[in-house]
Scaffold this motif. Structure first.
Motif, short mmCIF file in Angstrom:
data_model
loop_
_atom_site.label_atom_id
_atom_site.label_comp_id
_atom_site.label_asym_id
_atom_site.label_seq_id
_atom_site.Cartn_x
_atom_site.Cartn_y
_atom_site.Cartn_z
N GLU A 1 0.84 -1.21 0.00
CA GLU A 1 0.00 0.00 0.00
C GLU A 1 0.87 1.25 0.00
O GLU A 1 0.60 2.21 -0.73
N LYS A 2 1.92 1.25 0.82
CA LYS A 2 2.84 2.40 0.90
C LYS A 2 3.48 2.67 -0.47
O LYS A 2 3.70 3.83 -0.84
N LEU A 3 3.76 1.61 -1.22
CA LEU A 3 4.41 1.73 -2.52
C LEU A 3 3.39 1.82 -3.67
O LEU A 3 3.77 1.83 -4.84
N ASN A 4 2.09 1.88 -3.31
CA ASN A 4 1.01 1.94 -4.30
C ASN A 4 1.04 0.76 -5.27
O ASN A 4 0.89 0.93 -6.48
N LEU A 5 1.25 -0.43 -4.72
CA LEU A 5 1.32 -1.64 -5.55
C LEU A 5 0.11 -2.53 -5.30
O LEU A 5 -0.36 -2.66 -4.18
N LYS A 6 -0.36 -3.14 -6.38
CA LYS A 6 -1.42 -4.14 -6.29
C LYS A 6 -0.77 -5.50 -6.00
O LYS A 6 0.42 -5.68 -6.32
N PRO A 7 -1.51 -6.45 -5.45
CA PRO A 7 -0.92 -7.77 -5.17
C PRO A 7 -0.23 -8.39 -6.39
O PRO A 7 0.82 -9.00 -6.26
N GLU A 8 -0.81 -8.19 -7.58
CA GLU A 8 -0.22 -8.78 -8.78
C GLU A 8 1.12 -8.16 -9.18
O GLU A 8 1.83 -8.70 -10.04
N GLU A 9 1.51 -7.08 -8.54
CA GLU A 9 2.81 -6.46 -8.78
C GLU A 9 3.85 -6.87 -7.74
O GLU A 9 4.98 -6.37 -7.76
N VAL A 10 3.45 -7.79 -6.86
CA VAL A 10 4.31 -8.22 -5.76
C VAL A 10 4.63 -9.71 -5.89
O VAL A 10 3.75 -10.52 -6.16
N ALA A 11 5.90 -10.03 -5.69
CA ALA A 11 6.32 -11.42 -5.57
C ALA A 11 6.77 -11.62 -4.12
O ALA A 11 7.38 -10.73 -3.53
N TYR A 12 6.45 -12.78 -3.57
CA TYR A 12 6.89 -13.11 -2.21
C TYR A 12 7.51 -14.49 -2.25
O TYR A 12 6.98 -15.42 -2.88
N MET A 13 8.60 -14.64 -1.53
CA MET A 13 9.37 -15.88 -1.55
C MET A 13 9.61 -16.38 -0.14
O MET A 13 10.09 -15.63 0.72
N GLY A 14 9.27 -17.64 0.14
CA GLY A 14 9.45 -18.19 1.47
C GLY A 14 9.63 -19.70 1.46
O GLY A 14 9.68 -20.33 0.40
N ASP A 15 9.69 -20.26 2.68
CA ASP A 15 9.98 -21.69 2.80
C ASP A 15 9.12 -22.44 3.80
O ASP A 15 9.11 -23.67 3.79
N ASP A 16 8.41 -21.74 4.69
CA ASP A 16 7.74 -22.46 5.77
C ASP A 16 6.29 -22.01 5.91
O ASP A 16 5.83 -21.12 5.20
N VAL A 17 5.58 -22.61 6.85
CA VAL A 17 4.14 -22.38 6.99
C VAL A 17 3.81 -20.92 7.31
O VAL A 17 2.73 -20.45 6.93
N ASN A 18 4.72 -20.21 7.97
CA ASN A 18 4.44 -18.80 8.28
C ASN A 18 4.59 -17.89 7.06
O ASN A 18 4.33 -16.70 7.14
N ASP A 19 4.95 -18.46 5.93
CA ASP A 19 5.04 -17.70 4.67
C ASP A 19 3.84 -17.94 3.76
O ASP A 19 3.68 -17.23 2.76
N ILE A 20 3.01 -18.92 4.06
CA ILE A 20 1.93 -19.32 3.15
C ILE A 20 0.96 -18.19 2.86
O ILE A 20 0.59 -17.96 1.70
N GLU A 21 0.54 -17.44 3.87
CA GLU A 21 -0.41 -16.34 3.62
C GLU A 21 0.16 -15.33 2.64
O GLU A 21 -0.54 -14.86 1.74
N CYS A 22 1.43 -14.99 2.80
CA CYS A 22 2.07 -14.02 1.90
C CYS A 22 2.22 -14.61 0.50
O CYS A 22 2.01 -13.90 -0.50
#
Length: 156
Positions: free
Chosen positions: A89-110
């Motif tokens: 929101e601060k960067l005025n980005l929509k979800p489709e403009e964001v990539a998120y990278m993780g490895d564990d269950v606490n990353d699933i929502e992102c």
């Protein structure tokens, strides 16, 4: 074609192999992959923002982010998704403009929220199942560089 403008990264297990080395004095050491760092630098040079969102506080994470010039560092965050959404929101980005990278269950929502959700090769199975893309490389072993290269090729 997706136009990713922000790559947000988990740290332990994504930017590192998930190992934490500790001495008897409570000092902590982490191993970061140099090629991952180059990938981050290349993304930033092409105008793609990079953020770190870590559930666990670590001075090593702060130092690595500083070394790489990563402007958005959230170290020791309890709610990763709220942090990611707030940054977008601060960067005025929509979800489709964001990539998120993780490895564990606490990353699933992102991973599910982001337009491009990525799990590293050695991620938990449920994390891989939530992802749009699973890297061939493991966390701390070039997985971030793999994604950086993919994003840079898409931009051409």
């Amino acid at each position: 074609m997706m136009d990713i403008k922000l790559l947000a990264l988990d740290v332990d297990g994504t930017l590192t192999d998930g190992s934490v080395y500790m001495d008897g004095e409570g000092h902590e050491f982490k191993r970061f992959d140099i090629q991952d760092g180059m990938g981050i630098a290349m993304l930033r040079r092409q105008g793609i923002e990079v953020a770190i969102i870590s559930g666990r506080f670590s001075a090593s994470t702060d130092q690595r982010a500083k070394d790489l010039g990563i402007p958005f560092v959230f170290n020791g965050v309890k709610d990763k998704l709220a942090t990611l959404v707030s940054l977008a929101e601060k960067l005025n980005l929509k979800p489709e403009e964001v990539a998120y990278m993780g490895d564990d269950v606490n990353d699933i929502e992102c991973i599910k929220w982001a337009g491009l959700g990525v799990a590293v090769a050695n991620a938990r199975q449920e994390t891989k199942e939530a992802a749009d893309y699973v890297t061939a490389s493991s966390g701390g072993q070039g997985a971030v560089r793999e994604v950086a290269d993919m994003l840079l090729k898409r931009g051409r």
